[in-house]
Design an enzyme around this catalytic site. Structure first.
Site, mmCIF file in Angstrom:
data_model
loop_
_atom_site.group_PDB
_atom_site.id
_atom_site.type_symbol
_atom_site.label_atom_id
_atom_site.label_comp_id
_atom_site.label_asym_id
_atom_site.label_seq_id
_atom_site.Cartn_x
_atom_site.Cartn_y
_atom_site.Cartn_z
ATOM 1 N N ASN A 113 -5.065 10.121 5.582
ATOM 2 C CA ASN A 113 -5.421 8.610 6.042
ATOM 3 C C ASN A 113 -5.340 7.218 4.577
ATOM 4 O O ASN A 113 -6.565 7.560 4.146
ATOM 5 C CB ASN A 113 -6.159 8.261 6.894
ATOM 6 C CG ASN A 113 -5.911 9.505 8.329
ATOM 7 O OD1 ASN A 113 -5.189 9.041 8.886
ATOM 8 N ND2 ASN A 113 -7.060 10.186 8.595
ATOM 9 N N SER A 150 -7.031 -3.230 -2.976
ATOM 10 C CA SER A 150 -6.176 -4.567 -4.080
ATOM 11 C C SER A 150 -6.461 -3.540 -5.839
ATOM 12 O O SER A 150 -6.873 -2.332 -5.402
ATOM 13 C CB SER A 150 -6.736 -6.026 -3.847
ATOM 14 O OG SER A 150 -8.209 -5.666 -3.725
ATOM 15 N N SER A 151 -7.348 -4.553 -6.409
ATOM 16 C CA SER A 151 -6.593 -3.966 -7.391
ATOM 17 C C SER A 151 -8.135 -3.941 -8.538
ATOM 18 O O SER A 151 -7.986 -4.329 -9.811
ATOM 19 C CB SER A 151 -5.827 -4.789 -8.539
ATOM 20 O OG SER A 151 -4.201 -4.830 -7.528
ATOM 21 N N GLU A 176 -0.378 -2.148 -9.194
ATOM 22 C CA GLU A 176 1.552 -1.576 -9.267
ATOM 23 C C GLU A 176 2.364 -2.651 -9.320
ATOM 24 O O GLU A 176 2.916 -3.732 -9.379
ATOM 25 C CB GLU A 176 0.724 -1.702 -7.599
ATOM 26 C CG GLU A 176 -0.808 -0.974 -7.247
ATOM 27 C CD GLU A 176 -1.354 -1.917 -6.940
ATOM 28 O OE1 GLU A 176 -1.069 -3.770 -6.776
ATOM 29 O OE2 GLU A 176 -2.970 -2.173 -7.018
#
Length: 161
Positions: A38, A43-44, A100
Site C-alpha cells: 500500500n 512530498s520530497s 520526481e
C-alpha cells in the site's frame, strides 16, 4: 498520529501496458517491485541520516511511504518516461531532497532534468550536495502504457523483520 522516522531508502522504476490506465499503473508498480504494498505518497524530503539500501521484496500489504512520479498515455508508439532523483547532503544532520519528474520523451532526458531539479532544491536551501542518485524508465505505448519511478523510505525496524 503515527510518526515513524525513515532511516533507509531505495529507488525503483517500472513500466507496463494495461487494460486501463489504472491497470497499467498497477502493472508498472509490479515491474518496479512495489506492486503488492500500500503506497503512501510523500512530498520530497529525505530525512537526516537516511542511507541507501534495498530490502525488496517488501512485506505484502505493508504501508509503504514513497515519493514517485508517473505518466500514462493511450497514444500508440508514444514514448513516456518517469524518473526520480535523491540529493544527499554532505552534512548528514541535514535533510536531503527527493525530486520526481515524468514527461513524454526519453528516460535519459527526464533523468537529466530530475537530477538538475534535485541539485537546484539543495542550492536554494544552502545545503552542499554529497551525491545525487537517480533512476529512470521509459515506455513505448502499444495501447495503454505507464512509466513509474519512485523513492521508497522505510525504518530500520523493517530490516529486522
Amino acid at each position: 498520529m503515527l510518526h515513524l522516522k525513515p532511516t533507509h531508502f531505495f529507488l525503483c522504476a517500472g513500466h507496463a501496458e494495461g487494460y486501463t490506465p489504472l491497470n497499467a499503473f498497477d502493472n508498472a508498480l509490479l515491474d518496479a517491485g512495489v506492486g503488492n504494498v500500500n503506497l503512501i505518497r510523500l512530498s520530497s524530503i529525505l530525512p537526516p541520516h537516511t542511507v541507501q539500501s534495498d530490502i525488496r521484496p517488501l512485506p505484502y500489504g505493508s504501508y509503504t511511504p514513497i515519493a514517485y512520479g508517473s505518466i500514462h498515455s493511450t497514444t500508440p508508439q508514444e514514448i513516456v518516461a518517469a524518473a526520480v532523483a535523491v540529493a544527499v547532503p554532505k552534512d548528514p544532520t541535514l535533510p536531503g531532497v527527493i525530486m520526481e519528474y515524468s514527461a513524454r520523451g526519453h528516460a535519459e532526458d527526464v533523468e537529466r532534468i530530475v537530477r538538475s531539479m534535485a541539485e537546484e532544491a539543495m542550492r536554494v536551501r544552502g545545503f552542499e550536495v554529497e551525491r545525487v542518485v537517480s533512476i529512470s524508465t521509459e515506455h513505448e505505448v502499444a495501447s495503454v502504457g505507464v512509466a513509474f519511478a519512485g523513492v521508497v523510505l522505510y525504518p530500520e525496524s523493517l530490516l529486522e523483520a
